[in-house]
Design an enzyme around this catalytic site. Structure first.
Site, PDB file in Angstrom:
ATOM      1  N   ASP A 174      -7.109  -6.636   1.311  1.00  0.00           N
ATOM      2  CA  ASP A 174      -8.216  -6.079   0.533  1.00  0.00           C
ATOM      3  C   ASP A 174      -9.479  -6.318   1.346  1.00  0.00           C
ATOM      4  O   ASP A 174      -9.596  -7.350   2.019  1.00  0.00           O
ATOM      5  CB  ASP A 174      -8.317  -6.761  -0.838  1.00  0.00           C
ATOM      6  CG  ASP A 174      -9.198  -5.956  -1.779  1.00  0.00           C
ATOM      7  OD1 ASP A 174      -8.878  -4.786  -2.049  1.00  0.00           O
ATOM      8  OD2 ASP A 174     -10.234  -6.482  -2.230  1.00  0.00           O
ATOM      9  N   THR A 210       0.854  -1.190   0.000  1.00  0.00           N
ATOM     10  CA  THR A 210       0.000   0.000   0.000  1.00  0.00           C
ATOM     11  C   THR A 210       0.888   1.236   0.000  1.00  0.00           C
ATOM     12  O   THR A 210       2.035   1.169   0.448  1.00  0.00           O
ATOM     13  CB  THR A 210      -0.924   0.024   1.243  1.00  0.00           C
ATOM     14  OG1 THR A 210      -1.702   1.223   1.238  1.00  0.00           O
ATOM     15  CG2 THR A 210      -0.133  -0.014   2.532  1.00  0.00           C
ATOM     16  N   GLY A 270      -1.376   6.006   6.523  1.00  0.00           N
ATOM     17  CA  GLY A 270      -2.293   5.747   7.644  1.00  0.00           C
ATOM     18  C   GLY A 270      -2.347   4.254   7.950  1.00  0.00           C
ATOM     19  O   GLY A 270      -2.347   3.833   9.111  1.00  0.00           O
ATOM     20  N   LYS A 271      -2.410   3.450   6.887  1.00  0.00           N
ATOM     21  CA  LYS A 271      -2.450   1.997   7.063  1.00  0.00           C
ATOM     22  C   LYS A 271      -1.132   1.512   7.670  1.00  0.00           C
ATOM     23  O   LYS A 271      -1.121   0.666   8.559  1.00  0.00           O
ATOM     24  CB  LYS A 271      -2.697   1.338   5.706  1.00  0.00           C
ATOM     25  CG  LYS A 271      -3.584   0.120   5.786  1.00  0.00           C
ATOM     26  CD  LYS A 271      -3.944  -0.371   4.408  1.00  0.00           C
ATOM     27  CE  LYS A 271      -5.444  -0.508   4.242  1.00  0.00           C
ATOM     28  NZ  LYS A 271      -5.827  -1.040   2.944  1.00  0.00           N
TER      29      LYS A 271
HETATM   30  P1  IMP Z   1      -9.666  -1.232   1.266  1.00  0.00           P
HETATM   31  O1  IMP Z   1      -9.558  -2.663   0.914  1.00  0.00           O
HETATM   32  O2  IMP Z   1      -9.038  -0.923   2.588  1.00  0.00           O
HETATM   33  O3  IMP Z   1      -9.228  -0.328   0.163  1.00  0.00           O
HETATM   34  O4  IMP Z   1     -11.226  -0.933   1.477  1.00  0.00           O
HETATM   35  C1  IMP Z   1     -12.188  -1.003   0.421  1.00  0.00           C
HETATM   36  C2  IMP Z   1     -13.449  -0.265   0.802  1.00  0.00           C
HETATM   37  O5  IMP Z   1     -14.200  -1.042   1.748  1.00  0.00           O
HETATM   38  C3  IMP Z   1     -13.214   1.075   1.475  1.00  0.00           C
HETATM   39  O6  IMP Z   1     -13.096   2.109   0.532  1.00  0.00           O
HETATM   40  C4  IMP Z   1     -14.469   1.230   2.329  1.00  0.00           C
HETATM   41  O7  IMP Z   1     -15.544   1.707   1.558  1.00  0.00           O
HETATM   42  C5  IMP Z   1     -14.786  -0.194   2.738  1.00  0.00           C
HETATM   43  N1  IMP Z   1     -14.141  -0.541   4.020  1.00  0.00           N
HETATM   44  C6  IMP Z   1     -13.181  -1.482   4.233  1.00  0.00           C
HETATM   45  N2  IMP Z   1     -12.813  -1.518   5.526  1.00  0.00           N
HETATM   46  C7  IMP Z   1     -13.544  -0.584   6.152  1.00  0.00           C
HETATM   47  C8  IMP Z   1     -13.590  -0.155   7.516  1.00  0.00           C
HETATM   48  O8  IMP Z   1     -12.878  -0.627   8.419  1.00  0.00           O
HETATM   49  N3  IMP Z   1     -14.472   0.832   7.772  1.00  0.00           N
HETATM   50  C9  IMP Z   1     -15.263   1.405   6.825  1.00  0.00           C
HETATM   51  N4  IMP Z   1     -15.250   1.053   5.552  1.00  0.00           N
HETATM   52  C10 IMP Z   1     -14.392   0.062   5.199  1.00  0.00           C
END
Ligand code: IMP
Length: 198
Positions: free
Chosen positions: A68, A7, A11-12
């Protein structure tokens, strides 16, 4: 040992480093290089995590970890799922509004949902380079209104089971302990501890 997180989101990195404090003397997590931008074309979270982990390991020749995640609403047959980030154009707020509208006629009691997170570890020196996979699930429900200012994404409308508290109202450390990402990360950390950094 240095491990690259697949990534570019600082923040992550900060959040996962905080959760890996117990390994701090043995593991240093670093961000993927600036050019890291793989297309997330997988049909599942795991496929996308594998795409990202493989890309980051290929670019750095280091062991990599990718995640993901998404939100699955029972009354919407698991949507928006792997497409959560692209559920609609605009901001996180626009996506929450659209979800509340889509669920407007669904009664309390039928609004269960879950966050799901998959993680993959890639070791570019192995012929079977994906050496570990993990999944974390956080069950809850979608409320009728937003509450709380913390977190991101769907957090302000995701209520814990049997409580009126949303993910956006939980202190970060508590969310990390309960969340899909936190649960998957705990499994990844145990694997690292047992297998890679004894
Ligand atoms: P990513 O895999 O972290 O990019 O998350 C993909 C999408 O899932 C994000 O853009 C959010 O819409 C939703 N999402 C994933 N994890 C969370 C969380 O912990 N809180 C709120 N939304 C989340």
């Amino acid at each position: 040992m240095k491990i690259v997180l697949a990534t570019k989101n600082p923040g992550k990195l900060k959040e996962l480093t905080e959760l890996a404090k117990g390994l701090a003397d043995r593991v240093e997590l670093v961000l993927a290089p600036e050019e890291f931008d793989p297309e997330e074309t997988g049909a599942t979270y795991l496929e996308n995590a594998i795409i990202k982990a493989t890309a980051a390991a290929g670019m750095t020749n280091m062991i990599s970890i990718a995640d993901d995640s998404g939100l699955e609403v029972d009354a919407m047959d698991g949507r928006p799922g792997v497409h959560s980030a692209r559920y609609c154009e605009g901001s996180d707020g626009d996506r929450r509004k659209k979800l509340l509208n889509e669920l407007a006629s669904v009664p309390e009691g039928k609004r269960q949902a879950q966050f799901v997170c998959c993680m993959a570890i890639c070791d570019p020196s192995q012929s079977e380079s994906i050496i570990y996979k993990a999944e974390g699930i956080w069950r809850g429900r979608i409320g009728f209104e937003e509450r709380g200012a913390g977190g991101f994404g769907f957090d302000p409308i995701f209520y814990e089971t049997d409580s009126d508290v949303t993910a956006a109202q939980l202190p970060a450390a508590e969310k990390n302990r309960k969340s899909h990402r936190g649960l998957a990360w705990q499994q990844v950390l145990s694997f690292l501890e047992k297998t890679l950094i004894r």
